[in-house]
Design an enzyme around this catalytic site. Structure first.
Site, PDB file in Angstrom:
ATOM      1  N   ASN A 133     114.629  57.870  20.267  1.00  0.00           N
ATOM      2  CA  ASN A 133     115.139  56.415  20.157  1.00  0.00           C
ATOM      3  C   ASN A 133     116.342  56.248  20.895  1.00  0.00           C
ATOM      4  O   ASN A 133     117.332  57.326  21.075  1.00  0.00           O
ATOM      5  CB  ASN A 133     115.784  56.257  18.691  1.00  0.00           C
ATOM      6  N   HIS A 173     116.651  60.540  16.582  1.00  0.00           N
ATOM      7  CA  HIS A 173     117.474  59.311  16.538  1.00  0.00           C
ATOM      8  C   HIS A 173     119.066  59.659  17.413  1.00  0.00           C
ATOM      9  O   HIS A 173     119.066  60.760  17.653  1.00  0.00           O
ATOM     10  CB  HIS A 173     118.040  58.916  15.063  1.00  0.00           C
ATOM     11  N   ASP A 201     112.986  49.405  13.352  1.00  0.00           N
ATOM     12  CA  ASP A 201     113.882  50.637  13.410  1.00  0.00           C
ATOM     13  C   ASP A 201     114.748  50.306  12.063  1.00  0.00           C
ATOM     14  O   ASP A 201     115.228  49.473  11.625  1.00  0.00           O
ATOM     15  CB  ASP A 201     114.620  50.584  14.523  1.00  0.00           C
TER      16      ASP A 201
HETATM   17 ZN    ZN Z   1     118.384  55.575  14.140  1.00  0.00          ZN
END
Ligand code: ZN
Length: 284
Positions: A230, A208, A82
């Site tokens: 995520n 995200h 990531d």
């Molecule tokens: Zn992120």
């Protein structure tokens, strides 16, 4: 089974309008919790690590742990880096058993972001990995990347299309108002732009900053085209809180494995609930 490249699972999620949970792990136990949750829910999953985690344990150690846990499991598990910002760390992940990486050059001007991303895509593709890129800027704190909320830049469909065409990136983090860490105020999400990017492209989009979004908001983001979701801060919080809670109630306990087992079980339940919320249950 061996760790898999996440691209096929993400493309299937894009087609089926559900999302793959990408869970930030910090140690052996968190990887195990993700894999067990994936088994129970019969869902494909992505295990991912931040730069902080790979600095702590080393890329090779994480890759070995993930392969050891996923190997005997029937679950489809991908191992993803990531927010890779360091070129050397990206290279190490590419050659050490990760199955995809994110190159985050989003702090650079557009042309420089393209140049840096393309360079990683070429190396990763040659070794059979897929690559996530980022344009626009996701606000919040992600290890050593700090972005103030008012400095976040939202992605436009035109930029997303040009960026993907010029870099060959496989999936893309679009900045649409989500942020890393906890939300102090209600986030202003541009779900319409997410849907517009999805309509005009063929690659999976990544959300995200999944922690703290209401279940209804998560469902709307997935319906609009988020195919990779995520989750990081929530994992750390559940881990810490379950340790606190257990130790409070069992001050005499000196079997650390029992304490960790409690945290593992709590994490597995929480991760399983996210898999279900994302629509990933039964998709493996
Ligand atoms: Zn992120």
């Amino acid at each position: 089974m061996p760790l898999v490249n996440p691209l096929p699972m993400l493309l299937a999620a894009r087609e089926g309008r559900y999302a793959i949970g990408a869970f930030n792990v910090v140690d052996y136990m968190t990887i195990e919790a993700v894999v067990r949750a994936a088994e129970e829910r019969r869902a494909p999953v992505i295990v991912q690590t931040s730069s902080g985690t790979i600095k702590r344990f080393g890329v090779k150690a994480i890759a070995r742990m993930a392969a050891d846990i996923a190997g005997p499991s029937p679950a489809q598990v991908a191992l993803h880096l990531d927010h890779g910002t360091d070129r050397a760390a990206l290279r190490e992940a590419i050659v050490s058993g990760y199955t995809s990486v994110m190159i985050d050059a989003s702090k650079h001007p557009f042309e420089e972001n393209i140049r840096r991303t393309k360079d990683v895509v070429e190396e990763a593709h040659a070794r059979g990995l897929s690559v996530e890129g980022e344009i626009g800027v996701v606000a919040g704190v992600e290890d050593d990347i700090v972005v103030r909320r008012d400095r976040a830049i939202y992605t436009t469909p035109e930029e997303a299309i040009a960026f993907q065409e010029r870099t060959g990136v496989d999936f893309l983090a679009a900045a649409i108002g989500t942020a890393h860490g906890f939300y102090k105020t209600e986030p202003k999400l541009d779900i319409d732009t997410l849907a517009a990017i999805r309509e005009r492209t063929r690659f999976p989009l990544v959300i995200h900053g999944g922690t703290g979004l209401a279940p209804d908001v998560v469902r709307r983001l997935v319906a609009a085209g988020g195919s990779k979701f995520n989750l990081s801060t929530q994992i750390k919080q559940t881990y810490i809180e379950s340790l606190h809670g257990y130790i409070e109630g069992h001050r005499e306990e000196c079997d650390i494995l029992k304490v960790l087992k409690h945290a593992h079980d709590r994490l597995k339940v929480m991760i399983g609930e996210y898999i279900a919320l994302l629509g990933g249950e039964g998709k493996a």
